[in-house]
Design a protein around this motif. Sequence first.
Motif, PDB file in Angstrom:
ATOM      1  N   LYS A 152      14.424  99.185  31.864  1.00 37.11           N
ATOM      2  CA  LYS A 152      13.545 100.273  32.304  1.00 37.11           C
ATOM      3  C   LYS A 152      12.175  99.726  32.694  1.00 37.11           C
ATOM      4  O   LYS A 152      11.269 100.481  32.995  1.00 37.11           O
ATOM      5  CB  LYS A 152      13.397 101.324  31.203  1.00 37.11           C
ATOM      6  CG  LYS A 152      14.665 102.086  30.919  1.00 37.11           C
ATOM      7  CD  LYS A 152      14.432 103.221  29.952  1.00 37.11           C
ATOM      8  CE  LYS A 152      14.006 102.717  28.613  1.00 37.11           C
ATOM      9  NZ  LYS A 152      13.792 103.751  27.610  1.00 37.11           N
ATOM     10  N   GLU A 153      12.066  98.416  32.688  1.00 35.43           N
ATOM     11  CA  GLU A 153      10.811  97.745  33.018  1.00 35.43           C
ATOM     12  C   GLU A 153      10.324  98.199  34.396  1.00 35.43           C
ATOM     13  O   GLU A 153      11.084  98.221  35.361  1.00 35.43           O
ATOM     14  CB  GLU A 153      11.078  96.237  33.017  1.00 35.43           C
ATOM     15  CG  GLU A 153       9.902  95.379  33.289  1.00 35.43           C
ATOM     16  CD  GLU A 153      10.263  93.893  33.199  1.00 35.43           C
ATOM     17  OE1 GLU A 153       9.371  93.114  32.894  1.00 35.43           O
ATOM     18  OE2 GLU A 153      11.447  93.536  33.435  1.00 35.43           O
ATOM     19  N   ARG A 154       9.067  98.572  34.478  1.00 31.80           N
ATOM     20  CA  ARG A 154       8.473  98.974  35.757  1.00 31.80           C
ATOM     21  C   ARG A 154       7.844  97.752  36.405  1.00 31.80           C
ATOM     22  O   ARG A 154       7.147  96.971  35.753  1.00 31.80           O
ATOM     23  CB  ARG A 154       7.428 100.056  35.538  1.00 31.80           C
ATOM     24  CG  ARG A 154       8.049 101.344  35.099  1.00 31.80           C
ATOM     25  CD  ARG A 154       7.029 102.440  35.039  1.00 31.80           C
ATOM     26  NE  ARG A 154       7.673 103.643  34.546  1.00 31.80           N
ATOM     27  CZ  ARG A 154       7.026 104.699  34.116  1.00 31.80           C
ATOM     28  NH1 ARG A 154       5.710 104.720  34.141  1.00 31.80           N
ATOM     29  NH2 ARG A 154       7.694 105.753  33.683  1.00 31.80           N
ATOM     30  N   TYR A 155       8.063  97.626  37.704  1.00 32.08           N
ATOM     31  CA  TYR A 155       7.518  96.480  38.417  1.00 32.08           C
ATOM     32  C   TYR A 155       6.012  96.407  38.267  1.00 32.08           C
ATOM     33  O   TYR A 155       5.442  95.336  38.062  1.00 32.08           O
ATOM     34  CB  TYR A 155       7.884  96.529  39.903  1.00 32.08           C
ATOM     35  CG  TYR A 155       9.351  96.518  40.190  1.00 32.08           C
ATOM     36  CD1 TYR A 155      10.188  95.563  39.626  1.00 32.08           C
ATOM     37  CD2 TYR A 155       9.927  97.450  41.042  1.00 32.08           C
ATOM     38  CE1 TYR A 155      11.544  95.543  39.903  1.00 32.08           C
ATOM     39  CE2 TYR A 155      11.276  97.428  41.327  1.00 32.08           C
ATOM     40  CZ  TYR A 155      12.094  96.482  40.762  1.00 32.08           C
ATOM     41  OH  TYR A 155      13.429  96.465  41.039  1.00 32.08           O
ATOM     42  N   SER A 156       5.342  97.541  38.413  1.00 28.39           N
ATOM     43  CA  SER A 156       3.887  97.544  38.344  1.00 28.39           C
ATOM     44  C   SER A 156       3.399  97.017  37.002  1.00 28.39           C
ATOM     45  O   SER A 156       2.435  96.240  36.943  1.00 28.39           O
ATOM     46  CB  SER A 156       3.342  98.951  38.602  1.00 28.39           C
ATOM     47  OG  SER A 156       3.899  99.885  37.692  1.00 28.39           O
ATOM     48  N   GLU A 157       4.065  97.408  35.918  1.00 34.09           N
ATOM     49  CA  GLU A 157       3.665  96.931  34.595  1.00 34.09           C
ATOM     50  C   GLU A 157       3.984  95.442  34.421  1.00 34.09           C
ATOM     51  O   GLU A 157       3.201  94.694  33.831  1.00 34.09           O
ATOM     52  CB  GLU A 157       4.353  97.755  33.512  1.00 34.09           C
ATOM     53  CG  GLU A 157       3.879  99.199  33.483  1.00 34.09           C
ATOM     54  CD  GLU A 157       4.717 100.101  32.585  1.00 34.09           C
ATOM     55  OE1 GLU A 157       5.773  99.651  32.074  1.00 34.09           O
ATOM     56  OE2 GLU A 157       4.329 101.266  32.424  1.00 34.09           O
ATOM     57  N   ALA A 158       5.139  95.013  34.915  1.00 31.40           N
ATOM     58  CA  ALA A 158       5.525  93.606  34.782  1.00 31.40           C
ATOM     59  C   ALA A 158       4.584  92.705  35.583  1.00 31.40           C
ATOM     60  O   ALA A 158       4.178  91.637  35.100  1.00 31.40           O
ATOM     61  CB  ALA A 158       6.968  93.412  35.235  1.00 31.40           C
ATOM     62  N   VAL A 159       4.235  93.121  36.790  1.00 32.23           N
ATOM     63  CA  VAL A 159       3.310  92.334  37.606  1.00 32.23           C
ATOM     64  C   VAL A 159       1.932  92.300  36.951  1.00 32.23           C
ATOM     65  O   VAL A 159       1.301  91.248  36.853  1.00 32.23           O
ATOM     66  CB  VAL A 159       3.237  92.865  39.051  1.00 32.23           C
ATOM     67  CG1 VAL A 159       2.092  92.222  39.819  1.00 32.23           C
ATOM     68  CG2 VAL A 159       4.558  92.618  39.775  1.00 32.23           C
ATOM     69  N   ALA A 160       1.480  93.440  36.449  1.00 33.29           N
ATOM     70  CA  ALA A 160       0.172  93.480  35.769  1.00 33.29           C
ATOM     71  C   ALA A 160       0.173  92.543  34.557  1.00 33.29           C
ATOM     72  O   ALA A 160      -0.791  91.801  34.344  1.00 33.29           O
ATOM     73  CB  ALA A 160      -0.173  94.910  35.353  1.00 33.29           C
ATOM     74  N   ALA A 161       1.254  92.556  33.797  1.00 30.22           N
ATOM     75  CA  ALA A 161       1.341  91.687  32.620  1.00 30.22           C
ATOM     76  C   ALA A 161       1.337  90.212  33.035  1.00 30.22           C
ATOM     77  O   ALA A 161       0.713  89.377  32.379  1.00 30.22           O
ATOM     78  CB  ALA A 161       2.586  92.008  31.810  1.00 30.22           C
ATOM     79  N   SER A 162       2.016  89.886  34.140  1.00 31.18           N
ATOM     80  CA  SER A 162       2.056  88.485  34.590  1.00 31.18           C
ATOM     81  C   SER A 162       0.690  88.002  35.077  1.00 31.18           C
ATOM     82  O   SER A 162       0.402  86.817  35.026  1.00 31.18           O
ATOM     83  CB  SER A 162       3.108  88.295  35.683  1.00 31.18           C
ATOM     84  OG  SER A 162       2.636  88.778  36.922  1.00 31.18           O
ATOM     85  N   ARG A 163      -0.138  88.930  35.515  1.00 27.58           N
ATOM     86  CA  ARG A 163      -1.482  88.575  35.978  1.00 27.58           C
ATOM     87  C   ARG A 163      -2.472  88.462  34.814  1.00 27.58           C
ATOM     88  O   ARG A 163      -3.596  88.013  35.017  1.00 27.58           O
ATOM     89  CB  ARG A 163      -1.986  89.603  36.989  1.00 27.58           C
ATOM     90  CG  ARG A 163      -1.210  89.589  38.279  1.00 27.58           C
ATOM     91  CD  ARG A 163      -1.697  90.667  39.226  1.00 27.58           C
ATOM     92  NE  ARG A 163      -0.871  90.679  40.436  1.00 27.58           N
ATOM     93  CZ  ARG A 163      -0.971  91.596  41.394  1.00 27.58           C
ATOM     94  NH1 ARG A 163      -1.885  92.561  41.303  1.00 27.58           N
ATOM     95  NH2 ARG A 163      -0.191  91.542  42.433  1.00 27.58           N
ATOM     96  N   GLY A 164      -2.016  88.912  33.644  1.00 24.03           N
ATOM     97  CA  GLY A 164      -2.872  88.810  32.448  1.00 24.03           C
ATOM     98  C   GLY A 164      -3.892  89.879  32.431  1.00 24.03           C
ATOM     99  O   GLY A 164      -4.875  89.932  31.825  1.00 24.03           O
TER     100      GLY A 164
END
Length: 185
Positions: free
Chosen positions: A173-185
Motif C-alpha cells: 500500500k506504499e504510496r509513491y509520494s511518501e516513498a520518494v519523500a522518505a528516500s530524499r530524507g
Amino acid sequence: MIEAELKARVHAPQDVIRNLDQYGPGHVETYHDTYYDDADGSLTARDAELRTRTVSSPHDTRFVLTYKGATIDADSGSKPEHETRVTDPDAVHAMLTGLGYRPAIAFEKRCRNYEFDARGRKMQATLAFLPELDATFLELETLIRDDGDVQEALSDVRAVLHDLGIKDPDLTKERYSEAVAASRG
C-alpha cells in the motif's frame, strides 16, 4: 468513480512484461507527477490527494488533473478518483496556487501501460519504474461506480495479479509520494 487497485513490488519485471504481453501490446509513457497540498497539509491529513501529471510518449504529450478522496478500503488503499485532461498545465498550476495549494513533491515514473478485459472487467495495468527508488511496481486497477462492489472488484484484480505471477507477499500500500519523500530524507 472508484479505483479498485492493488499494487505490488516487482522483482522480475521481464517476466511480468512477458505475462502482460499475453493480454495485448503495452505502450511506454513517462509520467511527471506533482502532488499539491496547502501549507497546513490538510489534504494529506484527510488522506486526499491532488495531483497534476504530464504524460509523455513517443507520439503524444497530455496533461491530467486528478483528485483522490480518502481511502475506502484499508486493505488495498482503494480510493474514489476524479480525473480530467487539461490543455493548459500552467493555468492549472496558477489556479491551484491561487487557491492556496503548493507543490508538495514531484517525481518521475517510467511506465509501460496495458488496457485489457479480464474477469468481465476493463482493467489497466501499469508497470512503473521509479528511478529515485530504483524499484519497479505493478499497479492493476479497475474502475467501479459503487463502493459496494469494491471487494468483488479487488478479488478479480487479485486473481489477475496471480495470473501475472504476482504473489500476495509482494502487495504493498506504499504510496509513491511518501516513498520518494522518505528516500530524499
